[in-house]
Design an enzyme around this catalytic site. Structure first.
Site, short mmCIF file in Angstrom:
data_model
loop_
_atom_site.label_atom_id
_atom_site.label_comp_id
_atom_site.label_asym_id
_atom_site.label_seq_id
_atom_site.Cartn_x
_atom_site.Cartn_y
_atom_site.Cartn_z
N ARG A 101 0.96 -1.04 -0.03
CA ARG A 101 0.06 0.03 0.16
C ARG A 101 0.81 1.43 0.14
O ARG A 101 1.01 1.82 1.01
CB ARG A 101 -0.91 0.14 1.18
CG ARG A 101 -2.13 -0.98 0.88
CD ARG A 101 -3.09 -1.27 1.90
NE ARG A 101 -4.44 -1.36 1.29
CZ ARG A 101 -5.36 -1.34 2.04
NH1 ARG A 101 -5.46 -1.45 3.33
NH2 ARG A 101 -6.83 -1.62 1.50
N GLN A 103 -1.10 2.54 -5.81
CA GLN A 103 -2.66 2.95 -5.23
C GLN A 103 -3.49 2.65 -6.33
O GLN A 103 -4.66 2.10 -6.13
CB GLN A 103 -2.85 4.52 -4.89
CG GLN A 103 -2.69 4.91 -3.41
CD GLN A 103 -2.86 6.21 -3.38
OE1 GLN A 103 -3.17 6.93 -4.05
NE2 GLN A 103 -2.71 6.59 -2.01
N SER A 156 -8.79 -2.20 -1.60
CA SER A 156 -9.43 -0.70 -1.40
C SER A 156 -10.63 -0.70 -2.14
O SER A 156 -11.81 -0.46 -1.97
CB SER A 156 -8.63 0.36 -1.47
OG SER A 156 -7.86 0.55 -0.47
N TYR A 203 -2.78 0.73 8.94
CA TYR A 203 -3.60 -0.37 9.53
C TYR A 203 -3.50 -0.11 11.15
O TYR A 203 -2.71 0.34 11.72
CB TYR A 203 -2.96 -1.75 9.23
CG TYR A 203 -3.39 -2.20 7.81
CD1 TYR A 203 -4.57 -2.35 7.15
CD2 TYR A 203 -2.01 -2.42 6.77
CE1 TYR A 203 -4.60 -2.69 6.01
CE2 TYR A 203 -2.41 -2.88 5.62
CZ TYR A 203 -3.79 -2.87 5.08
OH TYR A 203 -3.99 -3.17 3.82
#
Ligand code: NAD
Length: 382
Positions: A122, A127, A133, A229
């Site tokens: 990530r 991205q 996601s 996270y």
């Protein structure tokens, strides 16, 4: 070079790895595309649409697997199919290398390269390949729609000649990608939304969507893991969250719960007492069901009614929105493919940070040390 698009075989799976409209850039590089018949049907793409886009329809699945150099998938093909992969083939998809490594063992022993979309780092550069996601966004939206559909109340406040209908109250637990989308969707439907996340950093994002952020004093324990996270919490810290959730549940019509800690079972945050505190007719959607669930009453994949409260524990909500879920996933896959296909040729630079992070196995051996350890311990416990 041949790229093969398979029909997904997991029960209830409706997505497809690439849609006809995704093929332009890959075909323009001289890559041939062959599609298993009906691969895109559930996602609204007929065989004719793939043919019109420039692909061909494969004679059968076994031939396609034996001939394809590139195999983008949603889920890992079964072990019998893994034995059919062409030597040198590159397979990319949600391969679940950390939670189901043994289901990949047949492919890992073959002279092929396996990339897992779950392991794409990530980082900013990756991205556009972040399929976790993309799917979490779809799931967060659909969770709210499913809850609204079950709730015996309206979401928005309505002022009518017959009187005022109060807005539904929604509580979102875990304000990551899925949680933020759930908040945005519930707000658009007119609900009053509260949210809780163990990461204090989520507070600003929650407030910017017009929801109230509920803070818990963790007594100085850090809840931030790496990469944005959450870290795994102690029982004492989890208990502070559980108390807040039980208190908040009593005045909520809907709970959408999404809390997860990467590589660990989902934290058990919602006690039976919290469900019992909810009004009859209320709805709880446990989006962490695939990782065991956030609610102690959750039975993954099963809808229950407990004391008048409906508990939904869906395992694959993106499959209920197959067109846009496939569209987003296809874009993630295409962006990933751009790293391994240059001018129509396969170029595997395993020193590239994204490819190195996502690579599960290469030429018959596991590359990812966590996957290698998991396989080792499953061999020694067998
Ligand atoms: P996730 O699915 O692992 O977890 C969902 C949410 O649950 C997280 O916000 C987490 O903090 C929360 N949670 C975990 N334990 C909890 C507990 N005990 N109580 C309450 N909440 C708990 O995470 P995700 O949604 O995939 O991502 C989380 C964050 O990662 C994002 O909000 C973002 O900051 C970051 N992220 C970064 C990138 C990037 O490309 N750099 C991409 C996506 C996400």
């Amino acid at each position: 070079m041949l790229l093969g698009i398979l029909k997904e075989t997991a029960p209830g799976e409706t997505r497809v790895a690439l849609l006809p409209e995704s093929l332009k850039s890959i075909l323009a590089q001289g890559v041939e595309v062959s599609v298993e018949s009906n691969a895109g049907l559930a996602a609204g793409a007929s065989d004719a649409a793939y043919e019109q886009a420039g692909a061909s329809i494969a004679a059968d699945r076994a031939t396609l697997l034996a001939q394809a150099d590139l195999v983008p998938v949603v889920s890992a093909p079964n072990p019998a199919d893994q034995l059919r992969f062409k030597p040198g083939a590159v397979v990319i998809g949600f391969l679940r290398p950390l939670d189901a490594p043994t289901a990949l063992a047949a492919a890992m022993a073959r002279p092929v390269t396996l990339f897992s979309m779950e392991l794409v780092p990530r980082i900013s550069r990756a991205q556009s390949m972040d399929a976790l996601s993309s799917m979490a966004t779809v799931a967060g939206y659909k969770a709210v729609i499913s809850a609204a559909d079950r709730l015996p109340r309206l979401f928005p406040m309505l002022m009518t000649a017959a009187g005022t209908v109060p807005p539904a109250r929604v509580f979102v637990i875990g304000a990551g990608v899925a949680g933020l989308q759930a908040i945005a969707t519930a707000r658009r439907l007119g609900a009053v939304v509260e949210a809780y996340d163990v990461r204090a950093a989520a507070g600003e994002q929650v407030r910017s969507l017009g929801a109230k952020f509920l803070d818990v004093d963790l007594g100085g324990i850090s809840a931030e893991g790496g990469g944005g996270y959450a870290a795994e919490l102690t029982e004492e810290a989890l208990d502070r969250g559980r108390d807040l959730i039980t208190r908040t549940a009593a005045h909520c019509d809907v709970i959408i719960t999404t809390a997860q800690v990467p590589g660990r079972p989902a934290p058990r945050l919602i006690r039976r007492a919290a469900v019992e505190a909810m009004r009859p007719g209320s709805v709880l959607v446990d989006l962490a069901a695939a990782a065991g669930g956030n609610c102690e009453l959750t039975i993954p994949g099963t809808t229950q009614v407990v004391g008048g409260v409906t508990l939904l524990a869906p395992l694959n909500l993106p499959a209920e929105v197959p067109v846009d879920a496939s569209n987003l996933y296809a874009r993630n896959i295409l962006n990933f493919l751009a790293l391994v296909v240059k001018k129509g040729e396969l170029t595997l630079d395993l020193a590239d940070e994204v490819l190195a992070g996502a690579c599960v196995a290469h030429n018959g051996s596991p590359v990812n040390p966590r996957v290698a350890n998991l396989l080792q311990s499953s061999h020694s416990s067998a």
